[in-house]
Design an enzyme around this catalytic site. Structure first.
Site, PDB file in Angstrom:
ATOM      1  N   LYS A 189       0.815  -1.227   0.000  1.00 18.74           N
ATOM      2  CA  LYS A 189       0.000   0.000   0.000  1.00 18.74           C
ATOM      3  C   LYS A 189       0.848   1.276   0.000  1.00 18.74           C
ATOM      4  CE  LYS A 189      -4.397  -1.570   1.869  1.00 18.74           C
ATOM      5  NZ  LYS A 189      -4.197  -3.016   2.169  1.00 18.74           N
ATOM      6  N   GLU A 213     -10.062   7.279   3.842  1.00 20.49           N
ATOM      7  CA  GLU A 213     -10.938   6.434   4.642  1.00 20.49           C
ATOM      8  C   GLU A 213     -10.264   5.079   4.775  1.00 20.49           C
ATOM      9  OE1 GLU A 213     -11.785   6.281   1.244  1.00 20.49           O
ATOM     10  OE2 GLU A 213     -11.546   4.101   1.239  1.00 20.49           O
ATOM     11  N   SER A 252       1.683  -9.863  -0.978  1.00 21.54           N
ATOM     12  CA  SER A 252       1.329  -8.450  -0.808  1.00 21.54           C
ATOM     13  C   SER A 252       1.693  -7.870   0.556  1.00 21.54           C
ATOM     14  CB  SER A 252      -0.166  -8.261  -1.064  1.00 21.54           C
ATOM     15  OG  SER A 252      -0.938  -9.119  -0.245  1.00 21.54           O
TER      16      SER A 252
HETATM   17  C1  LIG Z   1      -5.053  -4.004   1.637  1.00 21.71           C
HETATM   18  C2  LIG Z   1      -4.368  -5.264   1.355  1.00 21.71           C
HETATM   19  C3  LIG Z   1      -4.763  -6.105   0.278  1.00 21.71           C
HETATM   20  C4  LIG Z   1      -5.954  -5.823  -0.571  1.00 21.71           C
HETATM   21  O1  LIG Z   1      -5.898  -4.664  -1.327  1.00 21.71           O
HETATM   22  P1  LIG Z   1      -5.678  -4.664  -2.903  1.00 21.71           P
HETATM   23  O2  LIG Z   1      -6.001  -3.276  -3.302  1.00 21.71           O
HETATM   24  O3  LIG Z   1      -6.623  -5.681  -3.495  1.00 21.71           O
HETATM   25  O4  LIG Z   1      -4.272  -5.036  -3.162  1.00 21.71           O
HETATM   26  C5  LIG Z   1      -4.018  -7.235   0.022  1.00 21.71           C
HETATM   27  N1  LIG Z   1      -2.943  -7.578   0.789  1.00 21.71           N
HETATM   28  C6  LIG Z   1      -2.550  -6.816   1.832  1.00 21.71           C
HETATM   29  C7  LIG Z   1      -1.373  -7.253   2.620  1.00 21.71           C
HETATM   30  C8  LIG Z   1      -3.240  -5.642   2.146  1.00 21.71           C
HETATM   31  O5  LIG Z   1      -2.838  -4.898   3.183  1.00 21.71           O
END
Ligand SMILES: *Cc1c(COP(=O)(O)O)cnc(C)c1O
Length: 393
Positions: A89, A111, A377
């Site tokens: 993010k 938000e 992610s």
């Molecule tokens: C917020 C988040 C997601 C989901 O958000 P996307 O916009 O779909 O990438 C996925 N993995 C993690 C670790 C997150 O913090």
């Protein structure tokens, strides 16, 4: 067929900017400027420098040997979990804070549901010394106390949304109301590839550093910049958009999106938008979303707070609709099992969101010579309580 955005802000039939008249000047200012600002050499220089020295990029592309042996294929993990603040993010919030500065904005609003985007936003506001207001549902504030504390420590003001179900959508309504009242000095940082055009495209471009790096790194590992498959989890879809971005038009690279099926697609408690969603409008764009027969948005559910969203961004609606990406639904149980497996095979505790992507290996057979890149992610520190309760650790 193109899989990226067209000049009118649409991915196929999805996207656009369906916004109240009062918001038009704000969104239009951004639309007219975002491409030019991102192309400015000094913008690029500052963005790249911060990604390197502050976020810690490039994130490694790690060959997961034991996981590969288990599933008899070649698995690489793109380690977004190693970024500052623990997930992808931050790539987007760094980009947007620089955009806000170039637009002359002195105040940021956002938000947040689980608080992860709120923390990433509060982080970059502290970095730049810019005032930050984060709207969060009153119920979520209680559920996500550690992230609320992080935001406060970082100097942000957390404002509770007290209407409706007191969760994410109510926080979104409050943020939009704020932006309408403060159109000149305030920028609204949206956290995924959702919202009215140009947000989905702008966020996808900031996150596209993920696939840009994958191409360079894979060339060294495999003598080819393109894998056979890219796998990512999809909440709104920003880490997937970033991981897919430079492969979108090359159909030799197969794209797999893992979405959260909660207790099961037919359980009434899921967030499996491609399986259950129909065309509709949410947060200013036309996309696929879970809704009742008369068009009321269905409350989503997933064990993972980051995938608990009733829609997907318009890019992903188009990737699904056109068949360019394969969507695989993953239940809480599948994801938790895959998360624990990564801990024990590779010594990496993944975010439960990322564990949904990992669960694809137990559902789909890859060939021994396939090169499969999975976007990890985020890291699992934030999910420790969830893992502890689920496995009775
Ligand atoms: C917020 C988040 C997601 C989901 O958000 P996307 O916009 O779909 O990438 C996925 N993995 C993690 C670790 C997150 O913090």
């Amino acid at each position: 067929m193109s899989y990226n955005i067209n000049n009118n802000g649409y991915y196929g039939k999805f996207g656009g900017a369906y916004i109240p008249e009062m918001l038009y000047p704000n969104v239009e200012e951004l639309r007219q400027n975002y491409i030019n600002i991102m192309a400015e050499p000094d913008f690029q220089e500052e963005f790249q420098q911060l990604l390197k020295d502050y976020v810690g990029r490039p994130s490694p592309l790690y060959f997961a040997k034991r996981l590969s042996e288990k599933y008899t294929t070649k698995i690489y993990l793109k380690r977004e979990d190693l970024n500052h603040t623990g997930a992808h993010k931050i790539n987007n919030t760094i980009g947007q804070i620089l955009m806000a500065k170039r637009l002359g904005k002195t105040r940021i609003i956002a938000e947040t549901g689980a608080g992860q985007h709120g923390v990433a936003t509060a982080t970059v506001c502290a970095l730049m010394g810019i005032k930050c207001v984060v709207y969060m549902g009153e119920v979520d504030i209680k559920r996500q106390a550690p992230n609320v504390a992080r935001m406060k420590m970082l100097g942000a003001t957390v404002v509770p949304a007290t209407s409706g179900s007191k969760t994410l959508k109510d926080a979104t309504n409050e943020a939009i109301r704020d932006w309408i009242s403060n159109p000149t000095d305030t920028h609204y940082i949206i956290g995924s590839v959702v919202g009215p055009h140009p947000y989905p495209d702008m966020v996808a471009r900031f996150q596209s550093v993920i696939s840009e790096e994958i191409q360079k790194q894979l060339l060294k590992h495999e003598n080819s910049s393109n894998p056979d498959y890219v796998i990512a989890c999809v909440g709104g879809g920003s880490n997937a958009a970033g991981a897919f971005y430079h492969f979108l038009e090359d159909t030799n690279v197969k794209l797999i999106a893992a979405e959260a099926a909660g207790h099961g697609i037919d359980s009434g408690e899921s967030a499996a938008t491609s399986a259950l969603g129909r065309e509709g409008i949410i947060h200013g764009s036309k996309t696929l979303l879970m809704q009742t027969l008369d068009g009321q948005i269905t409350e989503p559910y997933s064990i993972s707070a980051g995938l608990d969203y009733p829609g997907v961004g318009p890019m992903h609606a188009h990737l699904y609709d056109s068949g360019r990406a394969e969507f695989i639904s993953v239940t809480d149980a599948d994801a938790m099992k895959a998360g624990l497996e990564l801990c024990q095979l590779e010594g990496i505790i993944p975010a439960i969101e990322s564990a949904h992507a990992l669960a694809v290996f137990s559902k789909k057979q890859f060939k021994p010579n396939d090169v499969v890149v999975l976007c990890l992610s985020g890291r699992g520190d934030k999910d420790l309580d969830n893992y502890i309760n689920y496995f009775n650790i």
